[in-house]
Design a protein around this motif. Sequence first.
Motif, PDB file in Angstrom:
ATOM      1  N   THR A  73       1.132  -0.958   0.037  1.00  0.00           N
ATOM      2  CA  THR A  73       0.162   0.038   0.251  1.00  0.00           C
ATOM      3  C   THR A  73       0.986   1.366  -0.382  1.00  0.00           C
ATOM      4  OG1 THR A  73      -1.477  -1.391   1.300  1.00  0.00           O
ATOM      5  CG2 THR A  73      -2.037   1.182   1.457  1.00  0.00           C
ATOM      6  N   SER A  74       0.836   2.191  -0.489  1.00  0.00           N
ATOM      7  CA  SER A  74       1.584   3.653  -0.599  1.00  0.00           C
ATOM      8  C   SER A  74       0.685   4.703  -0.837  1.00  0.00           C
ATOM      9  CB  SER A  74       2.797   3.524  -1.875  1.00  0.00           C
ATOM     10  OG  SER A  74       1.645   3.381  -3.743  1.00  0.00           O
ATOM     11  N   CYS A  75       0.655   5.884  -0.400  1.00  0.00           N
ATOM     12  CA  CYS A  75       0.174   7.132  -0.743  1.00  0.00           C
ATOM     13  C   CYS A  75       0.489   7.759  -1.321  1.00  0.00           C
ATOM     14  CB  CYS A  75      -0.352   7.345   0.980  1.00  0.00           C
ATOM     15  SG  CYS A  75       1.615   7.847   1.946  1.00  0.00           S
ATOM     16  N   CYS A  76      -0.539   8.811  -2.151  1.00  0.00           N
ATOM     17  CA  CYS A  76       0.358  10.190  -3.130  1.00  0.00           C
ATOM     18  C   CYS A  76      -0.538  11.009  -2.764  1.00  0.00           C
ATOM     19  CB  CYS A  76       0.191   9.552  -4.198  1.00  0.00           C
ATOM     20  SG  CYS A  76       1.495   9.250  -5.520  1.00  0.00           S
ATOM     21  N   GLY A  77      -0.470  12.394  -3.438  1.00  0.00           N
ATOM     22  CA  GLY A  77      -1.688  13.097  -3.424  1.00  0.00           C
ATOM     23  C   GLY A  77      -2.762  13.386  -4.762  1.00  0.00           C
ATOM     24  N   GLY A  78      -3.331  14.134  -4.646  1.00  0.00           N
ATOM     25  CA  GLY A  78      -4.435  14.839  -6.180  1.00  0.00           C
ATOM     26  C   GLY A  78      -4.282  15.609  -5.961  1.00  0.00           C
ATOM     27  N   PHE A  79      -5.635  15.767  -6.520  1.00  0.00           N
ATOM     28  CA  PHE A  79      -6.549  17.328  -6.516  1.00  0.00           C
ATOM     29  C   PHE A  79      -7.666  17.239  -7.345  1.00  0.00           C
ATOM     30  CE2 PHE A  79      -3.161  17.735  -8.757  1.00  0.00           C
ATOM     31  CZ  PHE A  79      -3.317  18.934 -10.349  1.00  0.00           C
ATOM     32  N   GLN A  90     -14.432  21.479  -2.854  1.00  0.00           N
ATOM     33  CA  GLN A  90     -13.763  21.718  -3.904  1.00  0.00           C
ATOM     34  C   GLN A  90     -13.188  21.746  -4.971  1.00  0.00           C
ATOM     35  OE1 GLN A  90     -14.791  26.164  -2.627  1.00  0.00           O
ATOM     36  NE2 GLN A  90     -15.723  25.306  -1.160  1.00  0.00           N
ATOM     37  N   PHE A  91     -13.571  22.007  -6.620  1.00  0.00           N
ATOM     38  CA  PHE A  91     -12.813  21.627  -6.714  1.00  0.00           C
ATOM     39  C   PHE A  91     -11.441  23.300  -7.111  1.00  0.00           C
ATOM     40  CE2 PHE A  91     -17.075  22.319  -9.546  1.00  0.00           C
ATOM     41  CZ  PHE A  91     -16.154  23.558 -10.294  1.00  0.00           C
ATOM     42  N   ILE A  92     -10.233  23.050  -8.364  1.00  0.00           N
ATOM     43  CA  ILE A  92      -9.346  23.695  -7.966  1.00  0.00           C
ATOM     44  C   ILE A  92      -9.833  24.012  -9.985  1.00  0.00           C
ATOM     45  CG2 ILE A  92      -7.334  22.974  -8.224  1.00  0.00           C
ATOM     46  CD1 ILE A  92      -5.868  24.907  -6.823  1.00  0.00           C
TER      47      ILE A  92
END
Length: 266
Positions: free
Chosen positions: A50-56, A133-135
Amino acid sequence: MLLLLLISSACVLPWAGAGRIIGGKEVKSHSRPYMAFLKIQTSDQSGLQTSCCGGFLIRPDAVLSAAHCVPRKGRVTITVILGAHNIRVREWSQQTIHVKHWVIHPNYSPDGFKNDIMLLKLKPRARINRNVQFISLPRSNERLIEGTKCAVAGWGWRSMPGHCSNVMMEVEQEVQNEEPCQYLFRNYQRQSMICVGDEYSRKAPYHGDSGGPLVCNHKAHGIVSHGLERRLFPKVFTRISYFEPWIYQQLKRFALQELPGSPSSD
């Protein structure tokens, strides 16, 4: 050279660990409502990792992240958590979506992290509210000038070595001229990458922050991509404006339910 993505037992669960962005500070809860936490599970002959990442979030049905966050081998399952501040607890604001389809740029190459960009299709769509919310994204002709002040948020390591952070952290970063990255990274491409960092302080995104946005002037101009293992300055970000045509092409296909050969957890 090292992927900022962490693939190890340090992120056995998305709420495990205590590390954070190096040199950053904790943000006010839910003040970055566009942020997404990606839990990525890979199953192969060696077992489950299992790994972790960011996103938006850029649209109710789409999250933008880095292509290198997804391992190239094994069965991959991606879960997106929106509306989170502390990923160790199940906050009432959180929306958890199990992603079945994603599109990696067709010209992505792990050799130099060229075209390090990926879109995830959310189904069901995110419920837009105060905490989710989106950017906005830059247009293809928008360029960042040297010295522009930006910010990077995420749940990555705080120290070396470390673990995924419980709470969202943020660090200020400055857009650099191209020279440091051209010198240190033989595959650096000016048109599709941004050279970013803080040369005089120990502040930087690190493991687990991959895929998160470089936010400048209230827009997501970059995606955390890669750097050198023992050097915090500089870091290389994917330049979003360069990929604007590809992004909107994929979003149109999302809307039409056309998924062009994307990987799937099915």
